[in-house]
Design an enzyme around this catalytic site. Structure first.
Site, PDB file in Angstrom:
ATOM      1  CB  SER A 274       2.192   2.073   3.189  1.00 52.33           C
ATOM      2  OG  SER A 274       2.139   2.134   1.784  1.00 52.33           O
TER       3      SER A 274
ATOM      4  CG  HIS B 189      -8.788   3.353  -1.595  1.00 48.54           C
ATOM      5  ND1 HIS B 189      -7.538   3.682  -2.065  1.00 48.54           N
ATOM      6  CD2 HIS B 189      -8.675   2.079  -1.128  1.00 48.54           C
ATOM      7  CE1 HIS B 189      -6.700   2.689  -1.897  1.00 48.54           C
ATOM      8  NE2 HIS B 189      -7.376   1.684  -1.337  1.00 48.54           N
TER       9      HIS B 189
ATOM     10  CB  CYS C  28      -6.331   5.709   0.639  1.00 45.28           C
ATOM     11  SG  CYS C  28      -6.697   6.781  -0.752  1.00 45.28           S
TER      12      CYS C  28
END
Lengths: 361, 623
Positions: free
Chosen positions: B335, B379, B392
């Site tokens: 991420s 989310h 997310c």
């Protein structure tokens, strides 16, 4: 004879003695480099002084034309006797108590004289066979006595005197016949001869053929000599600076390898100087032979030139790896009473010839 | 009776005269040949001497020198390495070395070795074996024992007379006071090999020299090495040493001043100690490296002192390979890569406004394929800032699905991925940025849009080193300046000259300041309320992004049944308008970045800014 005439007459002797003097000085210097302030150096200096005195004495006060053949024969026989003693004792050097000498060195002047005396009686351009056989016998008898104690020297003297006879004049058919016989005998004898050689004598041949491979054993001497010579370079290490000499890497540096010491110390320049001086001395001897007024003088002078030439050739060629290493000294530069005196005597014969040619009517 | 004929006299006289004349002519000829023989032979001799003394002079001089001069190397002390705050981390210490000269003990080696074994209290057999082994590889003297203590030195010196060829010498030896802590940064040195020696002989290396193998020791070998000196001593034919003919003093190596902060490095080492992973901290102001730690580590001193057999086995057969500098090794960035996707999305106009929202229901559907968000319940509605803060996945799937892979690759490369960072170390790996051309070339398959979606969250074929990721965040922190990282800021020469090494900018990335603001806000929110809360420090604005890289995707085949735990990432910077430090932390198979890597960053920054560690525990984080 005016002043000019005297100058002309003494030219060869003047130059000859000057060169001998310079060579003697170089030899003394060389021994100083090797031995320093030791008895060996002083002894060498003494031999040179004695030799030089003999040279002057024999050149100026003796007449070669008046040498009685009988006396030479007597000396020859005495020499044979001495050689016989050394043959029995199996010793290269004989001691008289106060001095040690090498009888084989004195064979050279005696043989030169004797051969010249006998050959000069021959009127023809070629020697008669009877005379030739006689001369060969005269040469071979002392050499056979030397052979067991000093193989190298016997061989080299053979080369010296055979080449001398060759120049005096051996008929062509005899040369061809001897050449053929020599070839056949050589092929038969060589293997037997080879087998009977002592290990150190065989080793010299091995070392000569491949000095690097046998660097630690048979080639040690040659290898060290080559390193000493090569590392001297163009200008040399300089006075007493050479590693090989100073650090004792050169074996027999006083005698056999004295020239390597010289080459290491003074480099190519020094080598050229000595070769030039020595070469000029030989040239002078040949010139004297050319201008001598009688055959005895001509033969004597050429004999001297040849003997000194081969002596130098085998010594220098040996330490430069051109010829097999032999244990013979180099005149003037090497230490040795017998070689020094013998060289001076030989030269005096030639100079005497040059001087006396003006006394012919 | 023969009758007298007066003509007989004439004929005989004639023949006699003829012979005489002939003899004279022949003699002149022979003398000519004698002269020729002598001149010719002497000329050959002369040429032979010319060949030996002039042509082959250097060959024979070399042989003469090898034979008659012993050369002892005086090792040049290696340059010292000092941190920016003046802590010496690599230096030299004086040690007593015991040498034996095989030339001097030729025939009594055993006797001397036996006496030595008694003094050193070592086994005679072992000592002898070591001596004969060393003798083969050394020229000249043989090192018998290193680092003698005072007692041994005294004993040997007292018995010196009975121990010919034995020499005790003081030498400078490498010393690393902080051991493991600086292993990957400074690297290590070890003995030169036979092969290297042959290649480097001309450059002044000796058989006993050490050579840098990794890190700074390797990359700055030229500066650190110095120039060996020598003592040349004559040796005669009997092996006796004579006078010293030449003495060349050694020139010590140059000292290096690092950009590294010692306290930070020590802290970083302690934080990473029990884990496998990497930590690198840079200054966003100039790209200088503040700390660099890779774990597990090795004590570099051991390469000097020697490993025991078990230690060596443990290091060499360790599956974690402690030799690797993990800061420079490629990993899937996870991420932490999302900022690049966001930048690409913003620049390409895929994200038009910060408030554009995407609804995350826990998964993203693309052509019958389901891509899951890390949070199964979703989310809900997220904008860019929230998406970065909560990491997310669905938001970035959506952005990536609208991007072309070649464009994404271009942006990635622009931000320094997929190529060396400019640190200049040979150990550094380039990482990998996939694109269409590569895929077609390698797999003979077209690029599928689904693969771009995976790349969008930093998975798939993508590989980046921690240093590369730190650089991406450095550029975000300082407004787009992509510096080349560097470790050495000063080289101090022996003569007192100091060479300053200036920071270098690779390029200035021009990014719309609004976009940069949004991304920075997202990163700040991530630490304040999002996934990176573990790095939160009251009173300090820390911004960062967590990452949880799935190990299985690309390397599933090679990993087999090894730990399938994800790699935990946390890349962050501290400070807002002028951030002072940016760091990338990677913990191999650590789990989630927020839980494992972020707290490390927090402790690191506290040390850097001198903030007291709070006593109370940090609230437990989700995931």
């Amino acid at each position: 004879m005016g002043i000019k005439g005297i100058k002309e007459n003494f030219r060869e002797i003047f130059w000859g003695i000057l060169i001998v003097f310079i060579l003697a000085l170089l030899g003394i210097l060389n021994q100083w480099i090797i031995a320093g302030n030791s008895t060996l150096f002083w002894k060498n200096l003494f031999w040179h002084l004695a030799g030089f005195t003999i040279l002057i004495f024999l050149t100026f006060l003796v007449d070669y034309r008046k040498i009685p053949v009988q006396i030479i024969w007597y000396i020859y026989l005495v020499l044979l006797f001495v050689l016989f003693i050394s043959f029995i004792l199996k010793k290269r050097w004989l001691s008289l108590g106060f001095v040690v000498f090498q009888p084989s060195e004195f064979v050279k002047p005696v043989l030169v004289l004797l051969i010249s005396l006998i050959a000069s009686k021959e009127p023809n351009p070629y020697l008669k066979i009877r005379t030739l056989v006689k001369l060969l016998a005269i040469i071979i008898i002392p050499l056979v006595l030397i052979l067991p104690v000093d193989l190298d020297y016997a061989f080299i003297m053979m080369v010296m005197f055979v080449s001398f006879l060759f120049f005096i004049g051996i008929p062509k058919r005899i040369i061809i016949a001897f050449g053929l016989i020599g070839l056949i005998v050589g092929l038969v004898v060589c293997p037997v001869f080879w087998k009977n050689l002592k290990p150190h004598q065989k080793g010299r041949i091995y070392g000569y053929l491949n000095p690097e491979k046998y660097a630690k054993t048979w080639g040690y001497q040659l290898n060290q000599a080559l390193i000493a010579i090569g590392s001297g370079g163009f200008w040399g290490y300089g006075f007493k600076k050479g590693w090989s000499t100073r650090l004792n890497y050169l074996p027999a540096k006083h005698t056999d390898l004295a020239f390597a010491v010289w080459a290491e110390t003074w480099g190519f320049v020094g080598v050229s100087l000595v070769l030039l001086l020595y070469g000029y001395l030989l040239y002078l001897c040949i010139k004297i032979s050319y201008i001598a007024k009688d055959w005895l003088g001509k033969y004597l002078s050429l004999g001297v030139a040849l003997v000194l030439f081969w002596q130098a050739m085998f010594n220098i060629g040996g330490c430069a790896g051109l010829l097999p290493m032999t244990s013979i000294p180099f005149p003037f530069l090497s230490y040795g009473g017998s070689i020094t005196i013998s060289a001076y005597i030989l030269l005096s014969l030639s100079f005497n010839t040059a001087l006396k040619r003006h006394f012919f009517k | 009776m023969k009758r007298f004929d007066p003509n007989d006299f004439l004929i005989r006289d004639f023949f006699k005269t003829k012979q005489k004349i002939l003899k004279g002519i022949f003699w002149e000829k022979r003398l000519f040949w004698a002269k020729f023989l002598i001149i010719f032979s002497l000329a050959i001799l002369w040429f032979r001497f010319f060949y030996l003394q002039v042509v082959k002079y250097s060959y024979y001089y070399k042989k003469a020198k090898e034979r008659s001069v012993v050369s002892y190397v005086i090792k040049a002390p290696r340059g010292e390495i000092v941190t920016s705050d003046g802590v010496i981390v690599a230096t030299n210490r004086a040690v007593f070395q015991l040498y034996l000269d095989p030339e001097l003990i030729k025939d009594r080696e055993d006797a001397v070795l036996y006496k030595l074994s008694k003094i050193l209290k070592e086994d005679f057999g072992i000592l002898k074996e070591r001596y004969y082994l060393a003798k083969k590889s050394f020229l000249g003297r043989v090192l018998i024992k290193r680092n003698l203590n005072w007692d041994e030195v005294a004993k040997i010196m007292v018995r010196r007379y009975y121990l010919p060829g034995v020499k005790v010498e003081v030498e400078a030896e490498r010393y690393y006071p902080y051991g493991d802590m600086y292993f990957h940064l400074i690297g290590y040195i070890s003995k030169i090999t036979m092969k290297e020696y042959k290649e480097l002989k001309e450059k002044g290396y000796s058989m006993e020299d050490y050579i840098g193998r990794a890190g700074i020791e390797k990359e700055f070998e030229k500066e650190l090495k110095g120039k060996n000196g020598a003592i040349e001593i004559e040796r005669d034919a009997y092996g006796r040493l004579g006078k010293v003919i030449n003495r060349i003093s050694p020139v010590p190596g140059n000292d290096l001043v690092l950009t590294v902060n010692h306290n930070l490095q020590v802290k970083a080492y302690e934080l990473m100690k029990e884990k496998n992973g990497a930590l690198v901290a840079l200054s966003p102001q100039d790209g200088s490296v503040l700390a660099m730690v890779s774990s597990p580590s090795i004590n570099p001193q051991k390469f000097i002192d020697g490993f025991t057999k078990e230690e060596w086995k443990r290091i060499n057969q360790n599956p974690d390979n402690p030799f690797l500098n993990r800061v420079l090794q490629p990993y899937p960035p996870g991420s932490t890569y999302k900022v690049i996707t966001a930048i690409a999305g913003l620049e390409a106009g895929v994200i038009k406004n910060v408030n554009d929202t995407v609804f995350c229901s826990g998964y993203y559907k693309f052509k019958n394929r389901i891509f899951r968000c890390w949070k199964p319940e979703g989310h809900k509605s997220v904008n860019l800032i929230k998406a970065i803060a909560y990491s997310c996945d669905v938001y970035f799937y959506t952005v990536a699905s609208k991007l072309d892979i070649d464009y994404l690759a271009e942006v990635s490369r622009k931000w320094g991925l997929g190529k060396p960072t400019g640190l200049g170390w040979s150990e550094e790996k380039s990482g990998f940025v996939p694109d269409r051309a590569w895929k077609e070339k390698t797999f003979k398959e077209p690029w599928y849009p689904g693969e771009t979606i995976i790349i969008g969250i930093g998975q798939g074929y993508l590989l980046a080193t921690p240093l590369q990721m730190a650089r991406v965040y450095m550029a975000i922190a300082n407004g787009g300046y992509l510096y080349k990282p560097y470790v050495v800021k000063k080289i101090k020469r022996v003569n007192g000259n100091v060479i300053e090494i200036a920071p270098q900018i690779e390029k200035h990335l021009i990014l719309n300041s609004r976009y940069l603001e949004w991304i920075r806000e997202g990163l700040l929110e991530a630490v304040r309320i999002g996934t990176g809360r573990g790095a939160f420090i009251p009173g300090l604005l820390v911004s960062g992004k967590t990452g949880t890289a799935q190990v299985v995707s690309l390397s599933a085949k090679t990993k087999k049944d090894k730990s399938l735990e994800h790699h935990a990432w946390f890349v962050s910077y501290a400070g807002w308008s002028q951030p002072q430090i940016v760091s990338a932390i990677l913990v191999e198979h650590g789990g989630h970045g927020g839980a494992v890597a972020a707290p490390i960053a927090q402790k690191l920054y506290k040390t850097y800014f001198g903030i007291e560690e709070p006593k109370k525990n940090i609230t437990k984080l989700p995931e």
